[in-house]
Write a protein that holds these residues in place. Structure first.
Motif, PDB file in Angstrom:
ATOM      1  N   SER A   1       0.797  -1.196  -0.291  1.00  0.00           N
ATOM      2  CA  SER A   1      -0.426   0.538  -0.195  1.00  0.00           C
ATOM      3  C   SER A   1       0.465   0.901   0.387  1.00  0.00           C
ATOM      4  O   SER A   1       2.503   0.892   0.411  1.00  0.00           O
ATOM      5  N   HIS A   2      -0.155   2.495  -0.412  1.00  0.00           N
ATOM      6  CA  HIS A   2       1.379   3.351  -0.712  1.00  0.00           C
ATOM      7  C   HIS A   2       0.227   4.431  -0.827  1.00  0.00           C
ATOM      8  O   HIS A   2      -0.153   5.122  -1.599  1.00  0.00           O
ATOM      9  N   GLU A   3       0.279   5.817   0.036  1.00  0.00           N
ATOM     10  CA  GLU A   3      -0.212   7.294  -0.521  1.00  0.00           C
ATOM     11  C   GLU A   3       0.617   7.756  -1.736  1.00  0.00           C
ATOM     12  O   GLU A   3       1.736   7.830  -1.496  1.00  0.00           O
ATOM     13  N   GLY A   4      -0.525   8.061  -2.163  1.00  0.00           N
ATOM     14  CA  GLY A   4       0.712   8.903  -3.454  1.00  0.00           C
ATOM     15  C   GLY A   4      -1.148   9.827  -4.198  1.00  0.00           C
ATOM     16  O   GLY A   4      -2.178   9.943  -3.858  1.00  0.00           O
ATOM     17  N   TYR A   5      -0.491  10.392  -5.219  1.00  0.00           N
ATOM     18  CA  TYR A   5      -1.468  11.517  -6.193  1.00  0.00           C
ATOM     19  C   TYR A   5      -1.557  10.336  -7.148  1.00  0.00           C
ATOM     20  O   TYR A   5      -0.737   9.725  -8.342  1.00  0.00           O
ATOM     21  N   CYS A   6      -2.911  10.167  -7.851  1.00  0.00           N
ATOM     22  CA  CYS A   6      -3.996   9.418  -8.752  1.00  0.00           C
ATOM     23  C   CYS A   6      -4.067  10.443 -10.287  1.00  0.00           C
ATOM     24  O   CYS A   6      -4.745  11.467  -9.859  1.00  0.00           O
TER      25      CYS A   6
ATOM     26  N   GLN B   1      -5.454  12.700  -4.400  1.00  0.00           N
ATOM     27  CA  GLN B   1      -4.855  12.101  -3.136  1.00  0.00           C
ATOM     28  C   GLN B   1      -5.475  10.277  -2.741  1.00  0.00           C
ATOM     29  O   GLN B   1      -6.373  10.389  -2.236  1.00  0.00           O
ATOM     30  N   VAL B   2      -4.504  10.046  -3.016  1.00  0.00           N
ATOM     31  CA  VAL B   2      -5.503   7.870  -3.215  1.00  0.00           C
ATOM     32  C   VAL B   2      -4.386   7.099  -2.119  1.00  0.00           C
ATOM     33  O   VAL B   2      -3.306   7.965  -1.999  1.00  0.00           O
ATOM     34  N   THR B   3      -5.008   6.198  -1.598  1.00  0.00           N
ATOM     35  CA  THR B   3      -3.894   5.115  -2.042  1.00  0.00           C
ATOM     36  C   THR B   3      -4.130   3.563  -2.655  1.00  0.00           C
ATOM     37  O   THR B   3      -4.780   3.682  -3.315  1.00  0.00           O
TER      38      THR B   3
ATOM     39  N   GLN C   1      -2.957   0.424  -3.579  1.00  0.00           N
ATOM     40  CA  GLN C   1      -2.808  -0.843  -3.048  1.00  0.00           C
ATOM     41  C   GLN C   1      -3.110  -1.823  -4.139  1.00  0.00           C
ATOM     42  O   GLN C   1      -3.611  -1.759  -5.129  1.00  0.00           O
TER      43      GLN C   1
ATOM     44  N   CYS D   1      -5.719   2.045  -8.446  1.00  0.00           N
ATOM     45  CA  CYS D   1      -6.032   3.622  -7.039  1.00  0.00           C
ATOM     46  C   CYS D   1      -7.276   2.906  -6.517  1.00  0.00           C
ATOM     47  O   CYS D   1      -8.552   2.218  -6.983  1.00  0.00           O
ATOM     48  N   SER D   2      -7.364   3.192  -4.945  1.00  0.00           N
ATOM     49  CA  SER D   2      -8.566   3.357  -4.124  1.00  0.00           C
ATOM     50  C   SER D   2     -10.040   4.229  -5.190  1.00  0.00           C
ATOM     51  O   SER D   2     -11.283   4.069  -4.323  1.00  0.00           O
TER      52      SER D   2
END
Length: 149
Positions: free
Chosen positions: A6-11, A17-19, A21, A33-34
């Motif tokens: 899992s990683h937080e970031g920008y899609c 801003q999403v996670t 996974q 992208c979540s």
């Protein structure tokens, strides 16, 4: 379900801003992208388009075999002159079927110099004569246009 990463970031596909996974070790097709369910190659494609064609919303764009998520969905919703095509071999080429132009990439019915950008994701490996398709794509590109694949 097994959790891998899992990683937080920008899609860049949904502009949020999403996670991100993954529930599979094959991140190429499972690092979602979540928010919009895009996968890495779709996000990379959108980054390239936005970096090299910041005016993409005003360009004539042809995408062959688009998906219903990620960069394809963003291009469909955002580009004023977006044309989507699929290959329906048993139907007449050049007609519109279910909102898609029926095109054989090796023998396209589009006019010369029709598009600023042509996008082919996961398409070229399915063609019998990719060289002919590349030539046809080049024919349909406007001077200075780009094929992103």
């Amino acid at each position: 379900m097994v959790f891998y990463f899992s990683h937080e970031g920008y899609c860049p596909c949904c502009d949020n801003q999403v996670t991100f996974q993954a529930n599979n070790h094959w991140l190429r097709d499972s690092f979602f992208c979540s928010n919009c369910s895009s996968i890495p190659r779709e996000r990379a494609l959108m980054l390239i388009i936005e970096n090299y064609f910041p005016n993409w919303r005003d360009l004539d764009i042809h995408e062959s075999s688009p998906s219903n998520r990620g960069a394809s969905l963003k291009l469909y919703k955002g580009a004023k002159n977006y044309v989507a095509s699929h290959y329906f071999p048993d139907e007449k080429f050049g007609t519109i079927i279910n909102n898609y132009h029926n095109q054989d990439l090796e023998n396209q019915t589009f006019a010369d110099e029709s598009f600023d950008v042509v996008v082919t994701q996961d398409v070229m490996e399915h063609l019998y004569n990719p060289g002919k398709a590349f030539a046809e794509i080049a024919r349909t590109l406007k001077p200075g246009g780009a094929h992103i694949f």
